[in-house]
Design a protein around this motif. Structure first.
Motif, PDB file in Angstrom:
ATOM      1  N   CYS A 274      -8.404  -2.964   0.712  1.00  0.00           N
ATOM      2  CA  CYS A 274      -7.711  -2.276   1.800  1.00  0.00           C
ATOM      3  C   CYS A 274      -6.507  -3.071   2.290  1.00  0.00           C
ATOM      4  O   CYS A 274      -5.571  -2.491   2.857  1.00  0.00           O
ATOM      5  N   ASP A 278      -3.106  -1.067   2.762  1.00  0.00           N
ATOM      6  CA  ASP A 278      -2.305  -1.108   3.978  1.00  0.00           C
ATOM      7  C   ASP A 278      -0.863  -1.514   3.673  1.00  0.00           C
ATOM      8  O   ASP A 278       0.089  -1.001   4.279  1.00  0.00           O
ATOM      9  N   PRO A 289      -1.229   2.771   8.343  1.00  0.00           N
ATOM     10  CA  PRO A 289      -2.540   2.832   7.691  1.00  0.00           C
ATOM     11  C   PRO A 289      -3.559   3.484   8.617  1.00  0.00           C
ATOM     12  O   PRO A 289      -3.435   3.419   9.844  1.00  0.00           O
TER      13      PRO A 289
END
Length: 376
Positions: A274, A278, A289
């Motif tokens: 992640c 992002d 995000p």
């Protein structure tokens, strides 16, 4: 697939005696409940609804770690409703794009795969989803009062909005590919052969011929049928085989189109991935995000998370006393409803304090917590 919403029972509140022993969290004093991570984004967006998104792998029976994440999604949605005062529902994505079988070209060593969707078809996928998740999700809805829906990846990628986001990613490809694959800049895209449904696993011979905001044309190679060309348009065209990070980027940007605040629920092992997602969002001017909540992972004796691939390879290093149902949910010895109650109690323990939620749990520790809470 949808569910009704019966009232939740009161008999699944975990006893204090079974509480985990967890180290102090870096969020102590700032976060009282893990769903509070969503509050800043709700306030900024002035949203009255939240949609929690979680993926469902259907390439075999789920292990305990998968079901912990899914149960956490139900409990987080209920907490968002009760604690944050917003309507909340769950949207599970059934990933029918996982490889079902693989072939290797004897001359070049190139791997070709066929997805669960292409191997089993729509009816076969629906049967798998119902078998592995239908009863459990219905039981968790009965326990939490949270409704859910399930949508396959195949159906999702057919939507015009999904394809528009995919085409938009191609428009920023030179920057985007280095965020999705910072070591190499290589992010393959695969398109199944229209004659047989097989595609090159790593897209070695897939070539983007031309693209704009409304259409992209690719060329690819099939082991049996040679070169073929394929179009991708908002109103149709090829089935999209995207890498994990690229697919999640497109899905999360699609989710942000909804009036409900999207909240992405993933296991804590996704935290590193992640970070890249992002960064990828920042390639789009004005994009932010989504809100994210990471759930605890269940670990083997070696400290590695439970993994279908490691278990298939016999390298999971599980303790001898690990109950079989922790590795394969279909081996649970009781009813589905009792399994749901057990998961509900276990994850409620984890959510009782952020420090309990921001950590992993070995299978022996899970067994201890369940034993002391008297659920099995």
């Amino acid at each position: 697939m949808s569910s009704s919403v019966p009232p939740p029972p009161e008999s699944v509140i975990p006893p204090e005696a079974a509480a985990p022993v967890s180290p102090v969290s870096v969020t102590v004093g700032a976060v009282e409940h893990s769903v509070d991570f969503v509050r800043p984004r709700l306030r900024a967006r002035a949203a009255r609804r939240a949609a929690l998104y979680a993926g469902v792998q259907i390439n075999g029976a789920p292990h305990l770690g998968t079901n912990v994440m899914q149960t956490a999604a139900f409990l987080l949605a209920r907490a968002a409703r009760d604690r944050l005062g917003v309507r909340a529902d769950l949207r599970f994505g059934a990933l029918d794009n996982a490889p079902y079988d693989t072939r290797v070209c004897p001359r070049t060593g190139t791997a070709y795969t066929r997805s669960y969707h292409h191997a089993l078809g729509q009816a076969g996928i629906a049967d798998l989803v119902k078998r592995f998740y239908g009863g459990l999700f219905d039981a968790l809805t009965a326990l939490t009062g949270v409704p859910y829906t399930v949508e396959t990846y195949t159906r999702q990628q057919e939507s015009p909005a999904f394809r528009e986001e995919f085409l938009a990613s191609l428009g920023r490809w030179e920057e985007l590919r280095w965020t999705l694959a910072p070591s190499s800049g290589r992010v393959p895209v695969g398109f199944p052969c229209p004659a047989c449904g097989w595609l090159q696993k790593s897209g070695e011979h897939t070539e983007l011929l031309d693209a704009d905001a409304r259409r992209a044309r690719f060329a690819a190679v099939c082991l049996d049928h040679g070169r073929y060309e394929i179009d991708v348009r908002p109103d149709g065209g090829a089935w999209l085989g995207l890498t994990t990070l690229h697919r999640n980027l497109v899905k999360e940007r699609l989710a942000d189109r909804d009036e409900a605040l999207p909240v992405i629920v993933k296991g804590a092992d996704w935290a590193a991935g992640c970070r890249l997602l992002d960064e990828a969002f920042l390639c789009f001017p004005g994009a932010r995000p989504p809100a994210r909540v990471f759930t605890p992972v269940v670990l083997s004796a070696s400290g590695a998370k439970l993994s279908k691939s490691l278990m298939r390879e016999g390298r999971a290093e599980l303790s001898p006393d690990t109950p079989p149902w922790m590795l394969d949910a279909t081996r649970w010895p009781g009813t589905t409803e009792r399994y749901a109650v057990t998961l509900h109690r276990l994850v409620s323990l984890m959510l009782s304090d952020p420090r309990h939620f921001e950590r992993g749990y070995t299978t022996p520790e899970v067994a201890r917590l369940l034993r002391e809470s008297d659920t099995i």
